[in-house]
Design an enzyme around this catalytic site. Structure first.
Site, PDB file in Angstrom:
ATOM      1  N   GLU A  87      75.898  68.211  50.072  1.00 29.94           N
ATOM      2  CA  GLU A  87      76.937  68.673  50.979  1.00 29.94           C
ATOM      3  C   GLU A  87      76.717  68.121  52.389  1.00 29.94           C
ATOM      4  OE1 GLU A  87      79.467  69.968  49.846  1.00 29.94           O
ATOM      5  OE2 GLU A  87      78.866  70.766  47.905  1.00 29.94           O
ATOM      6  N   ARG A  97      87.342  83.752  46.848  1.00 27.71           N
ATOM      7  CA  ARG A  97      88.283  83.816  45.720  1.00 27.71           C
ATOM      8  C   ARG A  97      87.951  84.982  44.807  1.00 27.71           C
ATOM      9  NH1 ARG A  97      88.001  82.066  40.650  1.00 27.71           N
ATOM     10  NH2 ARG A  97      86.049  80.955  41.052  1.00 27.71           N
ATOM     11  N   CYS A 150      77.841  80.349  48.979  1.00 24.33           N
ATOM     12  CA  CYS A 150      77.141  79.066  49.137  1.00 24.33           C
ATOM     13  C   CYS A 150      77.393  78.475  50.518  1.00 24.33           C
ATOM     14  CB  CYS A 150      77.593  78.077  48.060  1.00 24.33           C
ATOM     15  SG  CYS A 150      76.884  78.346  46.431  1.00 24.33           S
ATOM     16  N   HIS A 174      74.645  71.344  45.801  1.00 25.82           N
ATOM     17  CA  HIS A 174      75.291  72.025  44.678  1.00 25.82           C
ATOM     18  C   HIS A 174      74.883  71.347  43.370  1.00 25.82           C
ATOM     19  CE1 HIS A 174      78.538  74.321  46.972  1.00 25.82           C
ATOM     20  NE2 HIS A 174      78.062  75.184  46.099  1.00 25.82           N
TER      21      HIS A 174
END
Length: 222
Positions: A87, A97, A150, A174
């Site tokens: 990342e 979500r 995360c 990730h």
């Protein structure tokens, strides 16, 4: 020997407990495998974080203060991805979500109050990707760590290092689902745990060794 080990520079490696109704999280298994290892003369201290918006930042603050690491590398699960993802942008934004493991689901709020909008981590992401690919491990840079726990952890690490430990480096990786997780989602990619452990070990080695990232293209076409 114990005195020598305690004096060794430290790498703080974090992962997450399972979430979303799953029984396993690959990031947790990688941390368990590498906890206590010595990589490039640095002792790895592994810690598994709760999937909790309220608990993770205080826990990270305590870990960083206690260990004063030379490198902080956080791992998280990204189901549906086929590669180990380095990342590159930590954004101070949460839009959950699903609920976390405490049942909280914050929407459109900052992850860390009174902090900048974003950070670019100090990891040599492109160099790490190149080294993993040279070993035959699928890897790619990523421009989004999402908007769940995360990303909150990613941003919190960047902010902690910038404000409390500027000489240290840090970032977020990730990892894909494990094969047994992907088996519950027909057609979805996965990666063997041994491959992910090798990839994270190589990422740590590269992060400790390479000071300037490769000047190669790592962007997207959209």
């Amino acid at each position: 020997m114990s005195a020598l080990r305690s004096a060794a520079p430290t790498v703080l490696l974090t992962g997450f407990e399972p979430f979303g109704g799953e029984a396993v999280n690959p990031s947790q298994e990688i941390v368990r495998a590498l906890d206590g290892a010595t990589i490039a003369a640095h002792r790895v201290v592994g810690s598994v974080l709760p999937v909790s918006f309220a608990a993770t930042v205080p826990m990270l603050e305590d870990l960083v203060e206690r260990h004063r690491p030379a490198l902080v590398l956080a791992l998280g699960q990204a189901g549906g991805r086929s590669e180990i993802s380095l990342e590159r942008v930590a954004v101070n934004f949460i839009d959950a979500r699903i609920a976390d493991n405490d049942g909280l689901q914050p929407i459109d709020v900052p992850g860390v109050a009174d902090a900048p909008a974003a950070y670019f981590p100090s990891l040599p992401a492109k160099a790490i990707v190149a080294q993993l690919r040279a070993r035959g491990i699928p890897a790619a840079p990523s421009l989004s760590a999402g908007s769940f726990v995360c990303n909150q952890v990613f941003f919190a690490i960047a902010h902690l290092l910038a404000t409390r430990l500027p000489q240290a480096r840090g970032g977020f990786v990730h990892v894909p689902w494990l094969p047994q997780q992907a088996a519950q989602q027909p057609g979805q990619p996965s990666m063997a745990l041994g491959t992910m452990i090798e990839g994270v070990r190589a990422a740590i080695e590269c992060a400790l060794d390479v000071r300037e990232d490769l000047a190669t293209s790592g962007g997207t076409t959209h």
